[in-house]
Design a protein around this motif. Structure first.
Motif, PDB file in Angstrom:
ATOM      1  N   ILE A 156       0.838  -1.201   0.000  1.00 39.35           N
ATOM      2  CA  ILE A 156       0.000   0.000   0.000  1.00 39.35           C
ATOM      3  C   ILE A 156       0.871   1.249   0.000  1.00 39.35           C
ATOM      4  N   LEU A 157       1.934   1.235   0.797  1.00 40.48           N
ATOM      5  CA  LEU A 157       2.840   2.382   0.839  1.00 40.48           C
ATOM      6  C   LEU A 157       3.452   2.641  -0.535  1.00 40.48           C
ATOM      7  N   GLY A 158       3.889   1.565  -1.205  1.00 43.58           N
ATOM      8  CA  GLY A 158       4.495   1.724  -2.522  1.00 43.58           C
ATOM      9  C   GLY A 158       3.551   2.379  -3.511  1.00 43.58           C
ATOM     10  N   HIS A 159       2.325   1.902  -3.569  1.00 41.04           N
ATOM     11  CA  HIS A 159       1.350   2.482  -4.500  1.00 41.04           C
ATOM     12  C   HIS A 159       0.921   3.871  -4.055  1.00 41.04           C
ATOM     13  N   TRP A 196       3.609   6.981   7.209  1.00 44.65           N
ATOM     14  CA  TRP A 196       2.525   6.390   6.411  1.00 44.65           C
ATOM     15  C   TRP A 196       2.475   4.876   6.599  1.00 44.65           C
ATOM     16  N   LEU A 197       3.652   4.255   6.540  1.00 42.92           N
ATOM     17  CA  LEU A 197       3.719   2.793   6.629  1.00 42.92           C
ATOM     18  C   LEU A 197       3.159   2.296   7.958  1.00 42.92           C
ATOM     19  N   VAL A 198       3.604   2.888   9.060  1.00 40.07           N
ATOM     20  CA  VAL A 198       3.154   2.432  10.380  1.00 40.07           C
ATOM     21  C   VAL A 198       1.677   2.727  10.582  1.00 40.07           C
ATOM     22  N   TRP A 199       1.191   3.876  10.092  1.00 37.62           N
ATOM     23  CA  TRP A 199      -0.228   4.208  10.240  1.00 37.62           C
ATOM     24  C   TRP A 199      -1.105   3.200   9.479  1.00 37.62           C
ATOM     25  N   PHE A 236      10.953  -1.338  -5.844  1.00 39.44           N
ATOM     26  CA  PHE A 236      10.134  -2.261  -5.051  1.00 39.44           C
ATOM     27  C   PHE A 236       8.949  -2.788  -5.866  1.00 39.44           C
ATOM     28  N   LEU A 237       8.207  -1.876  -6.509  1.00 38.49           N
ATOM     29  CA  LEU A 237       7.047  -2.298  -7.288  1.00 38.49           C
ATOM     30  C   LEU A 237       7.468  -3.120  -8.501  1.00 38.49           C
ATOM     31  N   GLY A 238       8.635  -2.790  -9.077  1.00 42.47           N
ATOM     32  CA  GLY A 238       9.143  -3.564 -10.215  1.00 42.47           C
ATOM     33  C   GLY A 238       9.464  -4.999  -9.821  1.00 42.47           C
ATOM     34  N   ILE A 239      10.082  -5.160  -8.641  1.00 43.03           N
ATOM     35  CA  ILE A 239      10.400  -6.507  -8.145  1.00 43.03           C
ATOM     36  C   ILE A 239       9.115  -7.283  -7.867  1.00 43.03           C
ATOM     37  N   ARG A 240       8.150  -6.607  -7.252  1.00 39.32           N
ATOM     38  CA  ARG A 240       6.865  -7.260  -6.958  1.00 39.32           C
ATOM     39  C   ARG A 240       6.158  -7.662  -8.245  1.00 39.32           C
TER      40      ARG A 240
END
Length: 321
Positions: A45-48, A94-97, A200-204
Protein backbone atom coordinates in the motif's frame (compact mmCIF):
# COMPACT_ATOMS: atom_id res chain seq x y z
CA UNK A 1 -16.09 50.23 1.78
CA UNK A 2 -15.32 48.91 5.25
CA UNK A 3 -18.53 46.86 5.22
CA UNK A 4 -17.61 45.37 1.84
CA UNK A 5 -14.16 44.44 3.16
CA UNK A 6 -15.65 42.85 6.29
CA UNK A 7 -18.14 40.88 4.19
CA UNK A 8 -15.30 39.63 2.00
CA UNK A 9 -13.32 38.50 5.03
CA UNK A 10 -16.39 36.68 6.37
CA UNK A 11 -16.80 34.81 3.09
CA UNK A 12 -13.12 33.84 3.10
CA UNK A 13 -13.39 32.70 6.71
CA UNK A 14 -16.38 30.51 5.91
CA UNK A 15 -14.62 28.96 2.93
CA UNK A 16 -11.56 28.37 5.08
CA UNK A 17 -13.63 26.65 7.76
CA UNK A 18 -15.21 24.39 5.13
CA UNK A 19 -11.74 23.50 3.84
CA UNK A 20 -10.18 22.78 7.24
CA UNK A 21 -13.15 20.71 8.41
CA UNK A 22 -13.11 18.80 5.09
CA UNK A 23 -9.41 18.02 5.54
CA UNK A 24 -9.93 16.87 9.12
CA UNK A 25 -12.90 14.68 8.16
CA UNK A 26 -10.89 13.00 5.39
CA UNK A 27 -7.97 12.35 7.75
CA UNK A 28 -10.36 11.26 10.47
CA UNK A 29 -12.11 8.74 8.22
CA UNK A 30 -8.83 7.50 6.73
CA UNK A 31 -8.99 4.20 8.70
CA UNK A 32 -12.20 3.32 6.82
CA UNK A 33 -10.42 4.01 3.51
CA UNK A 34 -7.25 2.06 4.29
CA UNK A 35 -9.17 -0.89 5.75
CA UNK A 36 -10.69 -1.45 2.30
CA UNK A 37 -7.26 -2.89 1.54
CA UNK A 38 -6.82 -4.80 4.80
CA UNK A 39 -5.72 -7.93 2.92
CA UNK A 40 -2.93 -6.03 1.17
CA UNK A 41 0.48 -5.84 2.85
CA UNK A 42 1.18 -2.40 4.32
CA UNK A 43 4.42 -2.12 2.33
CA UNK A 44 2.53 -2.68 -0.93
CA UNK A 45 0.00 0.00 0.00
CA UNK A 46 2.84 2.38 0.84
CA UNK A 47 4.50 1.72 -2.52
CA UNK A 48 1.35 2.48 -4.50
CA UNK A 49 0.45 5.42 -2.26
CA UNK A 50 3.81 7.07 -2.88
CA UNK A 51 3.65 6.34 -6.63
CA UNK A 52 0.15 7.67 -7.24
CA UNK A 53 0.66 10.61 -4.88
CA UNK A 54 3.72 11.53 -6.97
CA UNK A 55 1.66 11.32 -10.17
CA UNK A 56 -1.10 13.45 -8.63
CA UNK A 57 1.30 16.13 -7.39
CA UNK A 58 3.20 16.14 -10.70
CA UNK A 59 -0.04 16.72 -12.63
CA UNK A 60 -1.06 19.54 -10.28
CA UNK A 61 2.32 21.26 -10.67
CA UNK A 62 2.18 20.79 -14.46
CA UNK A 63 -1.26 22.42 -14.61
CA UNK A 64 -0.13 25.27 -12.36
CA UNK A 65 3.13 25.69 -14.26
CA UNK A 66 5.10 25.47 -11.01
CA UNK A 67 7.48 22.60 -11.79
CA UNK A 68 10.36 25.05 -12.17
CA UNK A 69 9.86 26.23 -8.57
CA UNK A 70 10.25 22.64 -7.38
CA UNK A 71 13.43 22.20 -9.44
CA UNK A 72 14.85 25.43 -8.05
CA UNK A 73 14.17 24.33 -4.48
CA UNK A 74 15.71 20.90 -5.12
CA UNK A 75 18.95 22.53 -6.33
CA UNK A 76 19.55 24.00 -2.87
CA UNK A 77 21.74 21.44 -1.03
CA UNK A 78 20.34 22.25 2.42
CA UNK A 79 16.73 22.09 1.25
CA UNK A 80 17.34 18.85 -0.63
CA UNK A 81 19.06 17.21 2.36
CA UNK A 82 16.26 18.21 4.72
CA UNK A 83 13.60 17.04 2.27
CA UNK A 84 15.33 13.66 1.87
CA UNK A 85 15.10 13.25 5.65
CA UNK A 86 11.49 14.49 5.57
CA UNK A 87 10.67 11.93 2.88
CA UNK A 88 12.05 9.12 5.03
CA UNK A 89 10.06 10.37 8.03
CA UNK A 90 6.72 10.78 6.28
CA UNK A 91 7.12 7.52 4.35
CA UNK A 92 7.75 5.56 7.55
CA UNK A 93 4.87 7.43 9.23
CA UNK A 94 2.53 6.39 6.41
CA UNK A 95 3.72 2.79 6.63
CA UNK A 96 3.15 2.43 10.38
CA UNK A 97 -0.23 4.21 10.24
CA UNK A 98 -1.51 1.93 7.46
CA UNK A 99 -0.14 -1.12 9.29
CA UNK A 100 -1.87 0.01 12.50
CA UNK A 101 -5.18 0.57 10.70
CA UNK A 102 -5.13 -2.81 8.98
CA UNK A 103 -4.05 -4.63 12.16
CA UNK A 104 -6.73 -3.35 14.55
CA UNK A 105 -4.53 -0.71 16.19
CA UNK A 106 -6.53 2.39 15.21
CA UNK A 107 -7.01 3.51 18.83
CA UNK A 108 -3.30 3.26 19.53
CA UNK A 109 -2.60 5.16 16.31
CA UNK A 110 -5.05 7.91 17.25
CA UNK A 111 -3.19 8.39 20.53
CA UNK A 112 -0.06 9.12 18.51
CA UNK A 113 -1.73 12.03 16.74
CA UNK A 114 -3.22 13.27 20.03
CA UNK A 115 0.23 13.54 21.61
CA UNK A 116 1.97 14.96 18.53
CA UNK A 117 1.46 18.62 19.62
CA UNK A 118 3.04 17.82 22.99
CA UNK A 119 5.97 16.07 21.29
CA UNK A 120 6.38 19.16 19.09
CA UNK A 121 6.61 21.36 22.17
CA UNK A 122 9.33 19.10 23.63
CA UNK A 123 11.23 19.31 20.32
CA UNK A 124 10.98 23.10 20.55
CA UNK A 125 12.75 22.94 23.91
CA UNK A 126 15.37 20.35 22.95
CA UNK A 127 16.23 21.51 19.43
CA UNK A 128 15.41 25.22 19.33
CA UNK A 129 16.08 25.99 22.98
CA UNK A 130 12.67 27.49 23.68
CA UNK A 131 11.38 28.13 27.18
CA UNK A 132 7.96 26.82 28.12
CA UNK A 133 5.33 28.47 30.22
CA UNK A 134 4.04 26.67 33.32
CA UNK A 135 0.86 25.51 31.56
CA UNK A 136 2.90 23.98 28.74
CA UNK A 137 5.03 22.03 31.23
CA UNK A 138 1.83 20.75 32.85
CA UNK A 139 0.52 19.62 29.45
CA UNK A 140 3.78 17.81 28.63
CA UNK A 141 3.84 16.17 32.07
CA UNK A 142 0.27 14.89 31.58
CA UNK A 143 1.26 13.51 28.17
CA UNK A 144 4.25 11.71 29.69
CA UNK A 145 2.05 10.36 32.47
CA UNK A 146 -0.38 9.04 29.86
CA UNK A 147 2.32 7.13 28.00
CA UNK A 148 3.72 5.75 31.26
CA UNK A 149 0.29 4.63 32.46
CA UNK A 150 -0.54 2.96 29.13
CA UNK A 151 2.82 1.17 29.09
CA UNK A 152 2.07 -0.33 32.50
CA UNK A 153 -1.56 -1.10 31.65
CA UNK A 154 -0.81 -2.71 28.28
CA UNK A 155 2.31 -4.49 29.49
CA UNK A 156 4.28 -3.02 26.60
CA UNK A 157 5.37 0.32 25.22
CA UNK A 158 2.69 1.88 22.94
CA UNK A 159 5.26 1.99 20.15
CA UNK A 160 2.76 2.76 17.39
CA UNK A 161 1.65 5.93 19.20
CA UNK A 162 5.19 7.01 20.00
CA UNK A 163 6.49 6.30 16.49
CA UNK A 164 3.68 8.25 14.79
CA UNK A 165 4.09 11.18 17.19
CA UNK A 166 7.87 11.26 16.92
CA UNK A 167 8.08 10.96 13.13
CA UNK A 168 5.37 13.53 12.53
CA UNK A 169 6.75 15.86 15.20
CA UNK A 170 10.23 15.82 13.65
CA UNK A 171 8.67 16.13 10.19
CA UNK A 172 6.93 19.30 11.37
CA UNK A 173 10.22 20.63 12.73
CA UNK A 174 11.80 20.18 9.28
CA UNK A 175 8.85 21.90 7.62
CA UNK A 176 9.41 24.86 9.92
CA UNK A 177 13.03 25.22 8.80
CA UNK A 178 12.29 25.00 5.04
CA UNK A 179 10.51 28.11 3.82
CA UNK A 180 8.73 26.60 0.82
CA UNK A 181 5.05 26.00 -0.05
CA UNK A 182 3.74 22.62 1.26
CA UNK A 183 2.97 21.30 -2.23
CA UNK A 184 6.50 22.09 -3.44
CA UNK A 185 8.03 20.29 -0.47
CA UNK A 186 5.73 17.29 -0.91
CA UNK A 187 6.81 17.07 -4.55
CA UNK A 188 10.48 16.84 -3.52
CA UNK A 189 9.73 14.27 -0.81
CA UNK A 190 7.79 12.06 -3.22
CA UNK A 191 10.51 12.41 -5.86
CA UNK A 192 13.06 11.25 -3.28
CA UNK A 193 10.90 8.18 -2.57
CA UNK A 194 10.21 7.42 -6.23
CA UNK A 195 13.34 5.45 -7.24
CA UNK A 196 13.03 3.10 -4.26
CA UNK A 197 9.28 2.77 -4.85
CA UNK A 198 9.77 1.92 -8.53
CA UNK A 199 12.40 -0.70 -7.70
CA UNK A 200 10.13 -2.26 -5.05
CA UNK A 201 7.05 -2.30 -7.29
CA UNK A 202 9.14 -3.56 -10.21
CA UNK A 203 10.40 -6.51 -8.14
CA UNK A 204 6.87 -7.26 -6.96
CA UNK A 205 5.55 -7.09 -10.54
CA UNK A 206 8.30 -9.27 -12.04
CA UNK A 207 7.63 -11.89 -9.37
CA UNK A 208 3.90 -11.84 -10.06
CA UNK A 209 3.22 -10.44 -6.58
CA UNK A 210 2.20 -6.86 -7.32
CA UNK A 211 -0.85 -5.92 -5.28
CA UNK A 212 -2.51 -4.12 -8.21
CA UNK A 213 -2.31 -7.19 -10.44
CA UNK A 214 -3.97 -9.42 -7.86
CA UNK A 215 -6.35 -6.76 -6.49
CA UNK A 216 -10.08 -7.31 -6.28
CA UNK A 217 -13.03 -4.95 -5.83
CA UNK A 218 -12.37 -2.27 -3.23
CA UNK A 219 -8.64 -2.98 -3.26
CA UNK A 220 -8.43 -1.15 -6.60
CA UNK A 221 -9.98 1.89 -4.92
CA UNK A 222 -7.31 1.87 -2.19
CA UNK A 223 -4.35 1.40 -4.51
CA UNK A 224 -5.35 3.70 -7.36
CA UNK A 225 -7.12 6.27 -5.17
CA UNK A 226 -4.38 6.52 -2.55
CA UNK A 227 -2.68 9.40 -4.37
CA UNK A 228 -5.78 11.59 -4.42
CA UNK A 229 -6.65 10.58 -0.87
CA UNK A 230 -3.21 11.76 0.23
CA UNK A 231 -3.02 15.03 -1.69
CA UNK A 232 -6.61 16.39 -1.59
CA UNK A 233 -6.83 16.89 2.21
CA UNK A 234 -3.38 18.50 2.16
CA UNK A 235 -4.57 21.02 -0.43
CA UNK A 236 -7.72 21.69 1.62
CA UNK A 237 -5.56 22.25 4.68
CA UNK A 238 -3.17 24.58 2.86
CA UNK A 239 -6.11 26.59 1.52
CA UNK A 240 -7.67 26.84 4.97
CA UNK A 241 -4.49 28.20 6.54
CA UNK A 242 -4.65 31.21 4.22
CA UNK A 243 -8.17 32.07 5.42
CA UNK A 244 -8.55 30.90 9.04
CA UNK A 245 -6.60 32.06 12.13
CA UNK A 246 -4.08 29.48 13.30
CA UNK A 247 -5.57 29.53 16.80
CA UNK A 248 -8.83 28.21 15.32
CA UNK A 249 -7.03 25.66 13.16
CA UNK A 250 -5.13 24.46 16.22
CA UNK A 251 -8.37 23.49 17.94
CA UNK A 252 -10.02 21.97 14.85
CA UNK A 253 -6.84 19.91 14.33
CA UNK A 254 -8.00 17.52 17.06
CA UNK A 255 -11.05 16.52 15.00
CA UNK A 256 -9.19 13.91 12.95
CA UNK A 257 -7.61 11.88 15.81
CA UNK A 258 -10.93 12.12 17.67
CA UNK A 259 -12.68 10.59 14.65
CA UNK A 260 -9.97 7.93 14.43
CA UNK A 261 -10.54 7.13 18.08
CA UNK A 262 -14.32 6.82 17.71
CA UNK A 263 -13.94 4.58 14.67
CA UNK A 264 -11.51 2.32 16.53
CA UNK A 265 -13.71 1.94 19.60
CA UNK A 266 -17.22 2.00 18.09
CA UNK A 267 -16.90 0.77 14.50
CA UNK A 268 -13.99 -1.66 14.86
CA UNK A 269 -14.64 -2.76 18.44
CA UNK A 270 -11.01 -2.45 19.50
CA UNK A 271 -10.21 -3.12 23.18
CA UNK A 272 -10.75 -0.06 25.37
CA UNK A 273 -11.03 -0.92 29.04
CA UNK A 274 -10.72 1.20 32.14
CA UNK A 275 -6.92 1.22 32.01
CA UNK A 276 -6.82 2.66 28.50
CA UNK A 277 -9.51 5.16 29.42
CA UNK A 278 -7.31 6.54 32.22
CA UNK A 279 -4.40 6.90 29.81
CA UNK A 280 -6.49 8.74 27.23
CA UNK A 281 -8.07 11.00 29.86
CA UNK A 282 -4.58 12.05 30.93
CA UNK A 283 -3.56 13.01 27.41
CA UNK A 284 -6.91 14.74 26.78
CA UNK A 285 -6.38 16.80 29.94
CA UNK A 286 -2.92 17.70 28.70
CA UNK A 287 -4.32 18.80 25.34
CA UNK A 288 -7.04 20.83 27.08
CA UNK A 289 -4.43 22.70 29.13
CA UNK A 290 -2.29 23.16 26.02
CA UNK A 291 -5.20 24.46 23.93
CA UNK A 292 -6.61 26.84 26.54
CA UNK A 293 -3.14 28.26 27.17
CA UNK A 294 -2.56 28.72 23.45
CA UNK A 295 -5.88 30.50 22.96
CA UNK A 296 -5.24 32.72 25.98
CA UNK A 297 -1.84 33.80 24.68
CA UNK A 298 -3.17 34.34 21.16
CA UNK A 299 -6.03 36.54 22.36
CA UNK A 300 -3.77 38.57 24.64
CA UNK A 301 -1.51 39.36 21.70
CA UNK A 302 1.58 38.09 23.52
CA UNK A 303 4.29 36.13 21.75
CA UNK A 304 3.31 32.45 21.82
CA UNK A 305 6.80 31.43 22.86
CA UNK A 306 7.25 27.68 23.01
CA UNK A 307 4.29 26.91 20.76
CA UNK A 308 5.95 27.70 17.46
CA UNK A 309 5.50 24.13 16.30
CA UNK A 310 2.31 23.30 18.12
CA UNK A 311 0.47 26.33 16.73
CA UNK A 312 2.38 28.38 14.23
CA UNK A 313 3.67 25.55 12.04
CA UNK A 314 0.17 24.19 11.59
CA UNK A 315 0.20 26.50 8.60
CA UNK A 316 3.32 24.82 7.26
CA UNK A 317 1.96 21.30 7.05
CA UNK A 318 -1.00 18.99 7.21
CA UNK A 319 -1.24 15.60 8.82
CA UNK A 320 -0.72 13.68 5.55
CA UNK A 321 -1.89 10.59 7.32
Amino acid sequence: MAESSAAGETVLMRRGLVLIVSAQIMWGLSPAFWRLGSDIAALDILGHRALWAFVTVFVIHAIRGSLQAVRTAAREPRTLLLEVFAGVLIGSNWLVWVWAVTNDRVVEGSLGYFITPLVSVVLGVMVVGERLRRAQWVAVALGAASVTWLTVDMGRLPWVSLFLAATFGIYGLIKKTVDRPPLDMLAIELTVMLPLVLVFLGIRLSGGNDALVSAEGSEYVVLLGSGLFTVVPLLCFAGAVQRVPLSVIGVIQYLSPSTNFVLGVVAYDEPFGGGRLVGFVLVWLGLAVFTVDGLRVTRSGAHPGGQWIGWRSLGQRGRLG
